[in-house]
Design an enzyme around this catalytic site. Structure first.
Site, PDB file in Angstrom:
ATOM      1  N   ASP A 130       0.803  -1.232   0.000  1.00 39.74           N
ATOM      2  CA  ASP A 130       0.000   0.000   0.000  1.00 39.74           C
ATOM      3  C   ASP A 130       0.836   1.283   0.000  1.00 39.74           C
ATOM      4  O   ASP A 130       0.337   2.353  -0.334  1.00 39.74           O
ATOM      5  CB  ASP A 130      -0.942   0.034   1.207  1.00 39.74           C
ATOM      6  CG  ASP A 130      -2.030  -1.020   1.113  1.00 39.74           C
ATOM      7  OD1 ASP A 130      -2.247  -1.544   0.014  1.00 39.74           O
ATOM      8  OD2 ASP A 130      -2.656  -1.314   2.145  1.00 39.74           O
ATOM      9  N   ASP A 132       1.795   3.145   2.445  1.00 38.75           N
ATOM     10  CA  ASP A 132       1.084   4.155   3.237  1.00 38.75           C
ATOM     11  C   ASP A 132       1.777   4.428   4.578  1.00 38.75           C
ATOM     12  O   ASP A 132       1.145   4.889   5.518  1.00 38.75           O
ATOM     13  CB  ASP A 132      -0.371   3.702   3.480  1.00 38.75           C
ATOM     14  CG  ASP A 132      -0.450   2.353   4.173  1.00 38.75           C
ATOM     15  OD1 ASP A 132       0.593   1.689   4.329  1.00 38.75           O
ATOM     16  OD2 ASP A 132      -1.565   1.949   4.560  1.00 38.75           O
TER      17      ASP A 132
HETATM   18  O1  F6P Z   1      -2.181  -3.958   3.512  1.00 34.94           O
HETATM   19  C1  F6P Z   1      -2.059  -4.450   2.198  1.00 34.94           C
HETATM   20  C2  F6P Z   1      -3.344  -5.011   1.706  1.00 34.94           C
HETATM   21  O2  F6P Z   1      -2.960  -5.610   0.516  1.00 34.94           O
HETATM   22  C3  F6P Z   1      -4.518  -4.054   1.484  1.00 34.94           C
HETATM   23  O3  F6P Z   1      -4.420  -3.229   0.373  1.00 34.94           O
HETATM   24  C4  F6P Z   1      -5.676  -5.012   1.446  1.00 34.94           C
HETATM   25  O4  F6P Z   1      -6.899  -4.447   1.739  1.00 34.94           O
HETATM   26  C5  F6P Z   1      -5.300  -5.992   2.492  1.00 34.94           C
HETATM   27  O5  F6P Z   1      -3.878  -6.004   2.542  1.00 34.94           O
HETATM   28  C6  F6P Z   1      -5.847  -7.355   2.285  1.00 34.94           C
HETATM   29  O6  F6P Z   1      -5.142  -8.262   3.057  1.00 34.94           O
HETATM   30  P1  F6P Z   1      -5.613  -9.729   3.392  1.00 34.94           P
HETATM   31  O7  F6P Z   1      -6.191 -10.302   2.176  1.00 34.94           O
HETATM   32  O8  F6P Z   1      -4.367 -10.422   3.827  1.00 34.94           O
HETATM   33  O9  F6P Z   1      -6.594  -9.582   4.495  1.00 34.94           O
END
Ligand code: F6P
Ligand code: ADP
Length: 322
Positions: A130, A132
């Site tokens: 991300d 971020d």
């Molecule tokens: O933090 C990275 C990220 O890829 C986000 O953009 C996404 O919403 C989330 O992780 C999803 O993660 P998981 O599928 O592991 O719950």
């Protein structure tokens, strides 16, 4: 340099390409400095279960080109509470770890801070697609992920132009539009919808119609998941302007794959720097890349600032998408 004979290492939160090159660099740099590494599997979950092993350079050969993390990663609710954190620290002490390196996102750094606040020295390495996290120009995995997205959009554009269609591509980015914005600039998308900027679908619909009237036959709209779902935007465009669109949700395709050259070098630099900075006595902080240099930022500062995308790039995406 204060003496540290042994340090812990773990990867936590969402996996990201670049974690393995970083693990490899931690191991090699620690060996160079005469420090042993105890690696915990599955992030804080493994720290609580004392699921660990002595990791050496033999364990990291052939991993630099692999996505994901060979140490496994997990989310661990128990570590958010005092009891869990105390258990984790007890296991670090049991394994004679004088310090800990946490490779993960800002959630993982909250766990790292909790350990640091209780007296064990901890350094974080930012890893999240991300991008971020405040205190680093790039987090591990972002570059690979952006390239994954670009690859797919380039392919979709073949169909979009052949069939004169409008496509909506939903990217990851729970709270951040970095991936959507950068991939939008890199693929020449007509519009990018990100959580940082309020969107106006009427305006976007008008632009699509104008483009068709000017003979431009296809449209690519990129939506970061934190803004709305691609399906929602598709339904709205159909409702307000009769625009038919095809939706692609990229999902976890974005997060996997062999780390890019950039992520391999970044992981290597930050992994090595994390060991050296920990040995120099830095703690309760993260080591990121700032203006080309491995730079320490205290967790407190990381958490109290937002990594901004900046108006220049947002404007650029708008101008180039016309
Ligand atoms: O933090 C990275 C990220 O890829 C986000 O953009 C996404 O919403 C989330 O992780 C999803 O993660 P998981 O599928 O592991 O719950
Ligand atoms: P990321 O590190 O990718 O942002 P998460 O936000 O899911 O991922 O956090 C990963 C893990 O970090 C959590 O499962 C939990 O074990 C730990 N963690 C998250 N928030 C906290 C917190 N406030 N205090 C202690 N540990 C936390």
């Amino acid at each position: 340099m204060p003496t540290m004979n042994r340090i812990g290492l773990l990867t936590s939160g969402g996996d990201s390409p670049g974690m393995n090159p970083c693990i490899r660099a931690v191991i090699h740099e620690a060996e160079q400095q005469g420090v042993e590494v105890v690696a915990f599997r599955r992030g804080f979950a493994g720290l609580l279960d004392n699921d660990c092993f002595a990791m050496t350079s033999k364990d990291v050969s052939g991993i630099i080109q692999k996505g994901g993390t060979v140490l496994l990663t997990a989310r661990c609710e128990d570590f958010k509470y005092e009891e869990g954190q105390k258990e984790g620290i007890a296991n670090l002490i049991k394994n004679k770890c004088d310090g800990l390196i946490v490779i993960g996102g800002d959630g993982s750094f909250k766990g790292a801070q909790a350990i640091s606040d209780r007296g064990v020295e901890v350094i974080g390495v930012p890893a999240t697609i991300d991008n971020d996290i405040y205190g680093t120009d790039m987090a591990l995995g972002t570059d690979t992920s952006m390239n994954n997205i670009i690859d797919v959009i380039d392919k979709i554009k073949d169909t979009a132009s052949s069939h004169e269609r409008t496509f909506i591509i939903e990217t990851m980015g729970r709270g951040s539009g970095y991936l959507a914005l950068m991939s939008g600039i890199a693929t020449g998308a007509e519009a990018v919808l990100i959580p940082e900027v309020k969107y106006d679908l009427d305006k976007i619909a008008q632009r699509i119609k104008l483009r068709y009237s000017q003979g431009k036959i296809s449209n690519i709209l990129i939506v970061a998941e934190g803004t709305a779902t691609g399906y929602h935007i598709g339904r709205q465009l159909s409702k307000i302007a009769n625009i038919v669109s095809k939706i692609t949700v990229l999902g976890h395709l974005q997060r996997g794959g062999s780390p890019s050259g950039f992520d391999r070098v970044l992981g290597s630099r930050l992994g090595s720097a994390a060991v050296l900075k920990l040995l120099e006595g830095n703690s309760n902080c993260m080591v990121g890349l700032v203006k080309g240099k491995a730079t320490i930022t205290q967790f407190e500062t990381v958490f109290s600032h937002k990594r901004e995308l900046g108006p220049t790039l947002i404007k650029l995406a708008e101008v180039l998408g016309k």
